[in-house]
Scaffold this active site. Structure first.
Site, PDB file in Angstrom:
ATOM      1  N   ASP A  16      35.480  46.657  37.324  1.00 34.19           N
ATOM      2  CA  ASP A  16      36.697  45.846  37.247  1.00 34.19           C
ATOM      3  C   ASP A  16      37.016  45.411  35.818  1.00 34.19           C
ATOM      4  O   ASP A  16      38.148  45.552  35.353  1.00 34.19           O
ATOM      5  CB  ASP A  16      36.585  44.613  38.151  1.00 34.19           C
ATOM      6  CG  ASP A  16      36.735  44.965  39.626  1.00 34.19           C
ATOM      7  OD1 ASP A  16      37.236  46.066  39.918  1.00 34.19           O
ATOM      8  OD2 ASP A  16      36.343  44.149  40.476  1.00 34.19           O
ATOM      9  N   ARG A  97      29.998  29.435  34.551  1.00 27.26           N
ATOM     10  CA  ARG A  97      31.418  29.683  34.309  1.00 27.26           C
ATOM     11  C   ARG A  97      32.038  28.779  33.245  1.00 27.26           C
ATOM     12  O   ARG A  97      32.801  29.257  32.397  1.00 27.26           O
ATOM     13  CB  ARG A  97      32.206  29.595  35.625  1.00 27.26           C
ATOM     14  CG  ARG A  97      31.800  30.629  36.673  1.00 27.26           C
ATOM     15  CD  ARG A  97      31.420  31.960  36.068  1.00 27.26           C
ATOM     16  NE  ARG A  97      31.172  33.011  37.045  1.00 27.26           N
ATOM     17  CZ  ARG A  97      30.252  33.945  36.903  1.00 27.26           C
ATOM     18  NH1 ARG A  97      29.470  33.927  35.826  1.00 27.26           N
ATOM     19  NH2 ARG A  97      30.101  34.890  37.803  1.00 27.26           N
ATOM     20  N   ASP A 126      35.280  31.944  41.285  1.00 26.76           N
ATOM     21  CA  ASP A 126      35.207  32.079  39.831  1.00 26.76           C
ATOM     22  C   ASP A 126      36.574  32.061  39.160  1.00 26.76           C
ATOM     23  O   ASP A 126      36.720  31.565  38.037  1.00 26.76           O
ATOM     24  CB  ASP A 126      34.450  33.358  39.449  1.00 26.76           C
ATOM     25  CG  ASP A 126      32.950  33.203  39.625  1.00 26.76           C
ATOM     26  OD1 ASP A 126      32.482  32.052  39.640  1.00 26.76           O
ATOM     27  OD2 ASP A 126      32.256  34.225  39.736  1.00 26.76           O
ATOM     28  N   SER A 177      27.406  42.794  46.256  1.00 27.24           N
ATOM     29  CA  SER A 177      27.960  42.201  45.040  1.00 27.24           C
ATOM     30  C   SER A 177      26.948  41.182  44.532  1.00 27.24           C
ATOM     31  O   SER A 177      26.600  40.236  45.244  1.00 27.24           O
ATOM     32  CB  SER A 177      29.301  41.518  45.345  1.00 27.24           C
ATOM     33  OG  SER A 177      29.764  40.806  44.215  1.00 27.24           O
TER      34      SER A 177
END
Length: 400
Positions: A16, A97, A126, A177
């Site tokens: 991605d 994050r 996220d 994932s």
């Protein structure tokens, strides 16, 4: 969205974020993409990631080693707050994050970019954490999220990348994932999407299956100074070293696995598997030391603050006024939280078996039932009368 000329892209090296590079340039008219990969102790080879970004069309590929800051400035505060989202998840991914957002904004300022970008989809947490954190740090920067808008399937995304020379993943594709850093791993998708399915052993990396753990218990001692873990078995440790060693020791005994149905911020329930050996034991030990060194009223009041703190971090509000206010309260509570906690590790369990502190509020003379007892038992009757008086009056009124 608005037009952006120069963009700093949060980059992991995956499909991605790699496809984001040509997509931003060819579909959204971005003139220059600078990638930034954060080294959070995930163990990836960052040189190949740097090269992949350049081959995918990035004008510059940055790598930032932020492991020390990650532990000292983010994880340690969460330990002082005993932060467990929904009383289970120690926020390993969520804590990373705001740090990534911070270095993105700093890079954008340094390189004169007018936007930052990330590869988050529209279903996860996220995207909120990145968008809100970046907006808090620099509200003038545009925030671009191509994967949230391009509407391509996984196969279409790979095909799009191949048109621009981005090779498809050669190795066998994992159905899971996975996000990994120093604080642990989060695993989702594949068979895990069925909440009734037992997680296959193959998904775990940091923790041993119980059948493979040692047949003898291991005792460790964790030392804290003002709520910050500083020593392991009496030896001073730097923050990253402490977490790395605890991950290994604790995980070796099968401690640190979490299987939960989690309430995401975007309103959906998600089945999540986490491995977080060091953080779980550190929070458990820290909370126990607080029980020895904090007064009852502070301990009880702090529990509500901890829950709010955990929700704030999970929901992407690290750089918010409420978070700053809670930080001040938590920091004040930690002034006396120094001492050592002994933990017994055995067959998937971490059990607190001892604790001591120079700031201990535990009084043996008051607690004992032996001859040394200094508690005034005669005072109890008067205390109980006053304490129970409202209930007694209520009961008399009810029965009159």
């Amino acid at each position: 969205m608005g037009r952006a000329k120069k963009v700093v892209l949060a980059y992991s090296g995956g499909v991605d974020t790699s496809v984001c590079i040509p997509y931003l340039m060819h579909e959204w008219g971005v003139e220059e993409v600078i990638t930034l990969a954060a080294d959070l102790g995930q163990g990836d080879e960052l040189d190949p990631i740097r090269e992949k970004a350049l081959k995918s069309g990035a004008s510059e590929s940055l790598v930032a080693d932020v492991k020390d800051s990650f532990i000292h400035d983010y994880a340690f505060g969460a330990i002082q707050a005993n932060a467990l989202y929904e009383n289970r998840y120690p926020l390993g991914t969520a804590l990373a994050r705001p740090l990534i957002a911070k270095i993105l904004v700093e890079a954008a300022q340094k390189y004169g970019a007018d936007a930052i970008a990330h590869g988050c989809t529209g279903k996860g947490n996220d995207q909120v954490r990145f968008d809100v954190s970046c907006a808090a740090l620099n509200p003038n920067l545009k925030i671009l999220a191509p994967a949230r808008e391009w509407g391509m399937s996984r196969e279409e995304t790979i095909a799009y990348g191949e048109k621009f020379g981005i090779p498809a993943v050669v190795k066998k594709s994992s159905p899971y994932s996975i996000d990994k850093n120093l604080l642990g791993r989060s695993i989702e998708a594949g068979v895990l999407e069925d909440p009734a399915a037992e997680p296959p052993e193959e998904i775990y990396e940091m923790t041993k299956a119980i059948a493979n753990t040692p047949n003898e218990p291991e005792y460790i001692e964790i030392g804290f100074n003002k709520g910050i873990p500083t020593t392991l078995n009496g030896t001073p440790k730097k923050p990253v070293e402490l977490v790395e060693q605890l991950n290994q020791v604790v995980g070796n005994h099968g401690v640190g696995r979490i299987d939960m149905i989690e309430n995401r911020l975007v309103g959906i329930k998600s089945r999540e598997i986490y491995e977080s050996p060091a953080m779980l034991v550190l929070i458990q030990a820290h909370r126990d030391l607080e029980s020895l060194t904090l007064t009852a009223d502070v301990t009880h009041y702090k529990r509500g603050v901890e829950e709010t703190y955990s929700q704030i971090v999970y929901n992407g509000l690290w750089y918010s006024p409420l978070k700053a206010a809670l930080d001040a309260f938590i920091l004040k509570t930690q002034e006396q939280v120094s001492g050592t906690v002994r933990v017994k590790l055995f067959k998937g369990n971490a059990t607190i078996v001892g604790r001591w502190s120079d700031n201990s509020l535990y009084s043996p003379d008051l607690a004992t039932y032996g001859a040394e007892d200094q508690f005034d038992h005669k005072a109890a009757e008067g205390f109980i009368y006053v304490w129970g008086l409202p209930t007694r009056v209520w009961s008399q009124r009810l029965k009159s």
